[in-house]
Design a protein around this motif. Sequence first.
Motif, PDB file in Angstrom:
ATOM      1  N   ALA A 140       0.792  -1.097  -0.074  1.00 35.83           N
ATOM      2  CA  ALA A 140      -0.010  -0.038  -0.061  1.00 35.83           C
ATOM      3  C   ALA A 140       0.933   1.223  -0.017  1.00 35.83           C
ATOM      4  O   ALA A 140       0.507   2.240  -0.576  1.00 35.83           O
ATOM      5  CB  ALA A 140      -0.972  -0.007   1.249  1.00 35.83           C
ATOM      6  N   SER A 141       1.999   1.063   0.458  1.00 34.45           N
ATOM      7  CA  SER A 141       3.079   2.656   0.678  1.00 34.45           C
ATOM      8  C   SER A 141       3.538   2.486  -0.749  1.00 34.45           C
ATOM      9  O   SER A 141       3.515   3.642  -1.237  1.00 34.45           O
ATOM     10  CB  SER A 141       3.813   2.079   1.813  1.00 34.45           C
ATOM     11  OG  SER A 141       3.432   1.942   3.024  1.00 34.45           O
ATOM     12  N   VAL A 160       3.071   5.881  -3.564  1.00 36.56           N
ATOM     13  CA  VAL A 160       4.131   6.607  -4.174  1.00 36.56           C
ATOM     14  C   VAL A 160       3.837   6.692  -5.660  1.00 36.56           C
ATOM     15  O   VAL A 160       3.970   7.555  -6.369  1.00 36.56           O
ATOM     16  CB  VAL A 160       5.452   5.693  -4.005  1.00 36.56           C
ATOM     17  CG1 VAL A 160       6.592   6.482  -4.732  1.00 36.56           C
ATOM     18  CG2 VAL A 160       6.069   5.719  -2.619  1.00 36.56           C
ATOM     19  N   GLN A 161       3.329   5.659  -6.309  1.00 35.81           N
ATOM     20  CA  GLN A 161       2.749   5.350  -7.673  1.00 35.81           C
ATOM     21  C   GLN A 161       1.664   6.522  -7.856  1.00 35.81           C
ATOM     22  O   GLN A 161       1.768   7.245  -9.058  1.00 35.81           O
ATOM     23  CB  GLN A 161       2.399   4.110  -7.920  1.00 35.81           C
ATOM     24  CG  GLN A 161       1.915   3.918  -9.436  1.00 35.81           C
ATOM     25  CD  GLN A 161       1.569   2.620  -9.869  1.00 35.81           C
ATOM     26  OE1 GLN A 161       1.487   1.624  -8.869  1.00 35.81           O
ATOM     27  NE2 GLN A 161       0.659   2.408 -10.947  1.00 35.81           N
ATOM     28  N   ARG A 162       0.783   6.371  -7.040  1.00 35.56           N
ATOM     29  CA  ARG A 162      -0.472   7.568  -7.412  1.00 35.56           C
ATOM     30  C   ARG A 162       0.038   9.074  -7.171  1.00 35.56           C
ATOM     31  O   ARG A 162      -0.307   9.818  -7.957  1.00 35.56           O
ATOM     32  CB  ARG A 162      -1.319   7.264  -6.359  1.00 35.56           C
ATOM     33  CG  ARG A 162      -1.971   5.961  -6.327  1.00 35.56           C
ATOM     34  CD  ARG A 162      -2.682   5.394  -7.680  1.00 35.56           C
ATOM     35  NE  ARG A 162      -3.525   4.165  -7.755  1.00 35.56           N
ATOM     36  CZ  ARG A 162      -3.626   3.602  -8.849  1.00 35.56           C
ATOM     37  NH1 ARG A 162      -3.215   3.976 -10.015  1.00 35.56           N
ATOM     38  NH2 ARG A 162      -4.311   2.571  -8.793  1.00 35.56           N
ATOM     39  N   GLU A 163       1.130   9.454  -6.080  1.00 34.50           N
ATOM     40  CA  GLU A 163       1.690  10.378  -6.360  1.00 34.50           C
ATOM     41  C   GLU A 163       2.400  11.160  -7.425  1.00 34.50           C
ATOM     42  O   GLU A 163       2.267  11.984  -7.801  1.00 34.50           O
ATOM     43  CB  GLU A 163       2.601  10.718  -4.806  1.00 34.50           C
ATOM     44  CG  GLU A 163       1.996  10.635  -3.854  1.00 34.50           C
ATOM     45  CD  GLU A 163       2.663  10.457  -2.374  1.00 34.50           C
ATOM     46  OE1 GLU A 163       2.139  10.679  -1.280  1.00 34.50           O
ATOM     47  OE2 GLU A 163       4.039  10.101  -2.406  1.00 34.50           O
ATOM     48  N   VAL A 173      -5.933   9.439  -2.885  1.00 29.51           N
ATOM     49  CA  VAL A 173      -6.928   9.363  -1.728  1.00 29.51           C
ATOM     50  C   VAL A 173      -7.210   7.969  -1.119  1.00 29.51           C
ATOM     51  O   VAL A 173      -7.158   7.537  -0.051  1.00 29.51           O
ATOM     52  CB  VAL A 173      -8.043  10.171  -1.650  1.00 29.51           C
ATOM     53  CG1 VAL A 173      -9.064  10.111  -0.237  1.00 29.51           C
ATOM     54  CG2 VAL A 173      -7.564  11.870  -1.656  1.00 29.51           C
ATOM     55  N   GLN A 174      -7.630   7.243  -2.132  1.00 30.96           N
ATOM     56  CA  GLN A 174      -8.004   5.789  -2.065  1.00 30.96           C
ATOM     57  C   GLN A 174      -6.871   5.214  -1.611  1.00 30.96           C
ATOM     58  O   GLN A 174      -7.080   4.072  -0.913  1.00 30.96           O
ATOM     59  CB  GLN A 174      -8.485   5.360  -3.188  1.00 30.96           C
ATOM     60  CG  GLN A 174      -8.989   3.968  -3.248  1.00 30.96           C
ATOM     61  CD  GLN A 174      -9.676   3.436  -4.591  1.00 30.96           C
ATOM     62  OE1 GLN A 174      -9.785   4.180  -5.441  1.00 30.96           O
ATOM     63  NE2 GLN A 174     -10.424   2.208  -4.527  1.00 30.96           N
ATOM     64  N   ALA A 175      -5.786   5.415  -2.113  1.00 33.42           N
ATOM     65  CA  ALA A 175      -4.560   4.408  -1.813  1.00 33.42           C
ATOM     66  C   ALA A 175      -4.090   4.703  -0.424  1.00 33.42           C
ATOM     67  O   ALA A 175      -3.645   3.862   0.495  1.00 33.42           O
ATOM     68  CB  ALA A 175      -3.454   4.627  -2.664  1.00 33.42           C
ATOM     69  N   GLN A 176      -4.150   5.850  -0.064  1.00 31.01           N
ATOM     70  CA  GLN A 176      -3.906   6.406   1.410  1.00 31.01           C
ATOM     71  C   GLN A 176      -4.847   5.816   2.245  1.00 31.01           C
ATOM     72  O   GLN A 176      -4.379   5.408   3.408  1.00 31.01           O
ATOM     73  CB  GLN A 176      -3.859   8.065   1.496  1.00 31.01           C
ATOM     74  CG  GLN A 176      -2.814   8.626   0.811  1.00 31.01           C
ATOM     75  CD  GLN A 176      -2.993  10.131   0.898  1.00 31.01           C
ATOM     76  OE1 GLN A 176      -4.262  10.806   0.895  1.00 31.01           O
ATOM     77  NE2 GLN A 176      -1.967  10.984   0.821  1.00 31.01           N
ATOM     78  N   ALA A 211      -5.714   1.298   6.507  1.00 35.29           N
ATOM     79  CA  ALA A 211      -6.470   0.043   6.788  1.00 35.29           C
ATOM     80  C   ALA A 211      -5.466  -1.030   7.019  1.00 35.29           C
ATOM     81  O   ALA A 211      -5.557  -1.689   7.834  1.00 35.29           O
ATOM     82  CB  ALA A 211      -7.697  -0.220   5.690  1.00 35.29           C
ATOM     83  N   ASP A 212      -4.427  -1.024   6.032  1.00 33.27           N
ATOM     84  CA  ASP A 212      -3.346  -2.252   6.284  1.00 33.27           C
ATOM     85  C   ASP A 212      -2.626  -1.969   7.519  1.00 33.27           C
ATOM     86  O   ASP A 212      -2.190  -2.843   8.412  1.00 33.27           O
ATOM     87  CB  ASP A 212      -2.530  -2.084   5.012  1.00 33.27           C
ATOM     88  CG  ASP A 212      -3.325  -2.500   3.638  1.00 33.27           C
ATOM     89  OD1 ASP A 212      -4.428  -3.137   3.957  1.00 33.27           O
ATOM     90  OD2 ASP A 212      -2.900  -2.288   2.610  1.00 33.27           O
ATOM     91  N   GLN A 213      -2.436  -0.628   7.661  1.00 31.45           N
ATOM     92  CA  GLN A 213      -1.432  -0.363   8.947  1.00 31.45           C
ATOM     93  C   GLN A 213      -2.486  -0.554  10.291  1.00 31.45           C
ATOM     94  O   GLN A 213      -2.030  -1.295  11.267  1.00 31.45           O
ATOM     95  CB  GLN A 213      -0.993   1.174   8.935  1.00 31.45           C
ATOM     96  CG  GLN A 213      -0.071   1.498   7.883  1.00 31.45           C
ATOM     97  CD  GLN A 213       0.222   2.816   7.883  1.00 31.45           C
ATOM     98  OE1 GLN A 213      -0.504   3.847   8.409  1.00 31.45           O
ATOM     99  NE2 GLN A 213       1.527   3.410   7.643  1.00 31.45           N
TER     100      GLN A 213
END
Length: 392
Positions: A111-112, A116-119, A161-164, A169-171
Amino acid sequence: MNAKEHLWARALAACALVLIPVAQVRAQNGPPPQTVRVDLVRVEPVEQWRPVTGELRPARRALLAAEEEGLIVELGVREGETVAAGSIIASLRDDQARIEVLRTRARAAAASGLIVQREAELAEFRLDLERLKELLERGSAAQTELDRASTLVKSAEAMLVQAQAGLEADQAELAQAERRLSDMRLRAPFDGVVVSRRTELGQWISRGDAVVELVSLTDIEAWIDVPERYIDRLRDESVQVRVRVTALGVEVEAPVTGVVPEVDALSRLFPVRVAMANEDGRLKPGMSVTGMVPTGERGESMLLHKDAIMRDDVGAYVYFAAGMPGEEVAAVARVEVLFAVGAEYVAVRAPQLEHGVRVVVEGNERMGFPGRPLIIQNPPAGGAGGRVDQPG
C-alpha cells in the motif's frame, strides 16, 4: 610516738575504714554499683487509644487472564516466586500470529508503494494540465484537451486518497496482528508474588481463562476493624494510626487511607485501610495485626519514658529504683505497653508501679540483673518506692 607518726597512724586508720566495706562487698561477691539516670512515673489524663484487630492485605491483586486462546508452551513461574513488572509469566503458541503479522506487514508495504505510484501519476497529470493551459493561451490547444487533462488530475487525486485510505486500513490490521502476537505472551502488570497457578504447561486455554494470581508486596495495607463510634475521629487527616505486626514485632505509625463505608451488621465495625511501607518485603498478606486508634476520649493513664522500656522473651519490663535515698538498688517491674503518648512517652499497665516511682532510662541496658546498687546521676525531687519483682 611523735606527732608526725601519730598523724600517719590516723590516716592509715581512715583508709582502712573506707576499704573495709569494699573488701566486704567483694568477699560477699556483691555486684558493683551501676550509674544510671532516672525519670519519674507519671499518671496523667491523656487521650485514650483502643486496640483493634485486623490483617495485612495487598493493595493490588490481579488474576491474570489470557487475552487470546491457544496452547501454553511456556509457564515459568510457580507459587511464591517474585516477578518484576513487565516480565513474561506465560507464552502461547504463536505460529499463526507471526504469519498474520508478516502478511499484514507485506500488505502495508504494498500500500505504501501504491501511494508513491499514485503521487507520481498525480504530479505528471498536474504538469500536463499546466502545459495545456499555456498552449491554450497561445491558441495551440483546444478547450476539450484542457478539460480532459483537468479530469485526469481530479481522478489521480481521488486514486491517491483511495491509496492512502488503503494504507491506513492495512496499518490498522498490522497493528492488530502485532497486538495479537504480543498478547500471546502474558506479562506481569506490577512487581509482585505469584500466589497461585490456574493452569499448566501444555494446556489449551480460551480467551479470558485465568493463568496465575499475582499480589503486590510493595503496596501493602493493614485492614483493621474499628468500632463505629470512633470512625469520626479517624476522619481527621492529621490522625496517625499505630499498627503492630504481631509475627514480626514491627510497629509503624501510618495515615488512614480510607474508611470502607460498609459496617458489619452484628459487630458494628467499619473496615479501615492503613497504608504500610514494605521496602524490605518482610510484610506478607494475611499476617495478623493489632491497631491502636484514637478514641477522642480522655482518661488517666500511667506514663513512662520510652527509654525505660526493656524487652525479653516474656515481654516488656522496666528497672526502677527501690530502697531508701542513697541506698537504692535496681528492681524490676513487668509492664504492658498500651500506646504511645507524644514522641517520648508511652502509656502502660503496671500494677507494681505508681506515680512518682523512679524508673531507669539510661544505664538500664547494662544493668544485667536486679538487686544491683544504683548511683543516680539525676535524682529527682521526691520519689516513691514500688514492689520488688524479678523479670519473668
